[in-house]
Write an enzyme that holds these catalytic residues in place. Structure first.
Site, mmCIF file in Angstrom:
data_model
loop_
_atom_site.group_PDB
_atom_site.id
_atom_site.type_symbol
_atom_site.label_atom_id
_atom_site.label_comp_id
_atom_site.label_asym_id
_atom_site.label_seq_id
_atom_site.Cartn_x
_atom_site.Cartn_y
_atom_site.Cartn_z
ATOM 1 N N ASP A 264 0.922 -1.785 0.035
ATOM 2 C CA ASP A 264 -0.483 0.401 0.207
ATOM 3 C C ASP A 264 1.159 1.289 0.289
ATOM 4 O O ASP A 264 0.411 2.043 -0.612
ATOM 5 C CB ASP A 264 -1.356 0.037 0.711
ATOM 6 C CG ASP A 264 -2.271 -1.097 0.969
ATOM 7 O OD1 ASP A 264 -2.248 -1.448 -0.301
ATOM 8 O OD2 ASP A 264 -3.173 -0.972 2.518
ATOM 9 N N ALA B 246 -5.281 6.029 11.586
ATOM 10 C CA ALA B 246 -6.882 7.126 12.294
ATOM 11 C C ALA B 246 -7.726 6.236 13.001
ATOM 12 O O ALA B 246 -8.467 6.045 14.361
ATOM 13 C CB ALA B 246 -7.370 7.918 11.415
ATOM 14 N N LEU B 247 -8.102 4.543 12.901
ATOM 15 C CA LEU B 247 -8.081 3.362 12.771
ATOM 16 C C LEU B 247 -7.358 3.382 14.508
ATOM 17 O O LEU B 247 -7.857 3.076 15.817
ATOM 18 C CB LEU B 247 -7.590 2.617 12.292
ATOM 19 C CG LEU B 247 -8.927 1.399 12.782
ATOM 20 C CD1 LEU B 247 -10.329 1.648 12.710
ATOM 21 C CD2 LEU B 247 -8.797 -0.108 11.529
#
Length: 298
Positions: free
Chosen positions: A80, A198-199
């Site tokens: 990613d 953020a998670l």
């Protein structure tokens, strides 16, 4: 089947010795994928740094700018992080991207290396799902001058220094003052970035189709300071009021230090990244696999 993409750019990353050991040297993998693309009627080029490798040097090497101008498709081999980097650079060209993951399944590089040929054949023939992801345009403004300008796909993060205490941040959305927040930092995440930092900081998951951002405090001093979902049409401004050695980070692109009065201004970019996925792809399938939902169920 005949490919509907004539000019395909093959893009990879030559880091991570562990990945090399697992799947063989990347240059050999790239050469194999290049030969497969040629067998499907594609003209193959490589990104310039990739073309420095001995196995792929037989392909014409282009700069990222030239790839955006001349190619029909980008095929990204890696994880990613590799996809985020090239996606930011190619977004303004509208070039569609397909991700082949060399390790664990990624959120945006979702085609396993060991099954790429069977998956790519129908995609190259035009059978795919298209997924558009918004970009964030962020600037650091110091004494009314822009000292840093960057795009981000995942998030913009303001962090306290490694050895310092909390920072105090003045947050505004559009023309409206929100609050002065004391915390270890603050994350502004896109839907793509909602599954990243953020998670882990307690933020919610945002479906990619939501035109919004999530504002997530990092270890806030006041427990009522909770994540908030905001429309991405609004400009967000974060001003450093207090705190030493604070830094700003834009998808791993960093401004090493902020000074009091610096403003980080985040707005929606005019550009979006185009991802192509196999036919039948679902964002929820990816979540189940990556987050291990329903493990042990029937």
């Amino acid at each position: 089947m005949t490919s509907c993409f004539r000019h395909v750019a093959l893009i990879g990353k030559y880091q991570a010795s562990g990945a090399r050991a697992q799947a063989g040297s990347l240059d050999a993998v790239m050469c194999e994928i290049g030969a497969f693309l040629e067998s499907q009627g594609c003209e193959v080029v490589v990104e310039q740094s990739t073309g420095d490798e001995p196995e792929t040097s037989r392909y014409r090497a282009l700069t990222v700018e030239q790839i955006g101008e001349q190619c029909d498709l980008g095929l990204v081999v890696g994880g990613d992080g590799t996809m985020l980097g090239i996606g930011r650079q190619l977004a303004r060209h509208g070039l569609p991207l397909i991700g082949i993951n060399r390790g664990r399944l990624g959120f945006v590089t979702d085609i396993p290396l060991d099954n790429y040929q069977a998956t790519l054949i129908p995609m190259l023939a035009g059978e795919y799902e298209e997924d558009h992801r918004s970009l964030m345009h962020a600037q650091v403004v110091r004494e009314d001058k822009v000292v840093f300008d960057a795009f981000a796909m995942n998030d913009v993060v303001v962090n306290r220094g490694a050895t310092s205490g909390m920072v105090e941040l003045r947050v505004s959305v559009g023309r409206h003052f929100v609050a002065n927040q004391r915390a270890d930092g603050l994350i502004i995440a896109s839907p793509t970035g909602s599954t990243a930092y953020a998670l882990s900081a307690g933020g919610p998951l945002l479906h990619p189709a939501i035109p919004g951002w999530v504002l997530v405090p990092i270890a806030p001093h006041t427990l009522s300071n909770r994540p908030i979902l905001l429309p991405d049409a609004d400009e967000i401004t974060i001003e450093l009021v207090a705190g030493r050695d604070a830094s700003a980070n834009f998808d791993m692109q960093s401004l090493a230090s902020l000074v009091h009065g610096d403003r980080i201004v985040v707005r929606r970019s005019d550009y979006r990244v185009r991802f192509l996925h196999p036919k039948g792809w679902s964002y929820f399938d990816t979540l189940r696999k990556k987050l291990h939902w329903n493990e042990g169920g029937s």
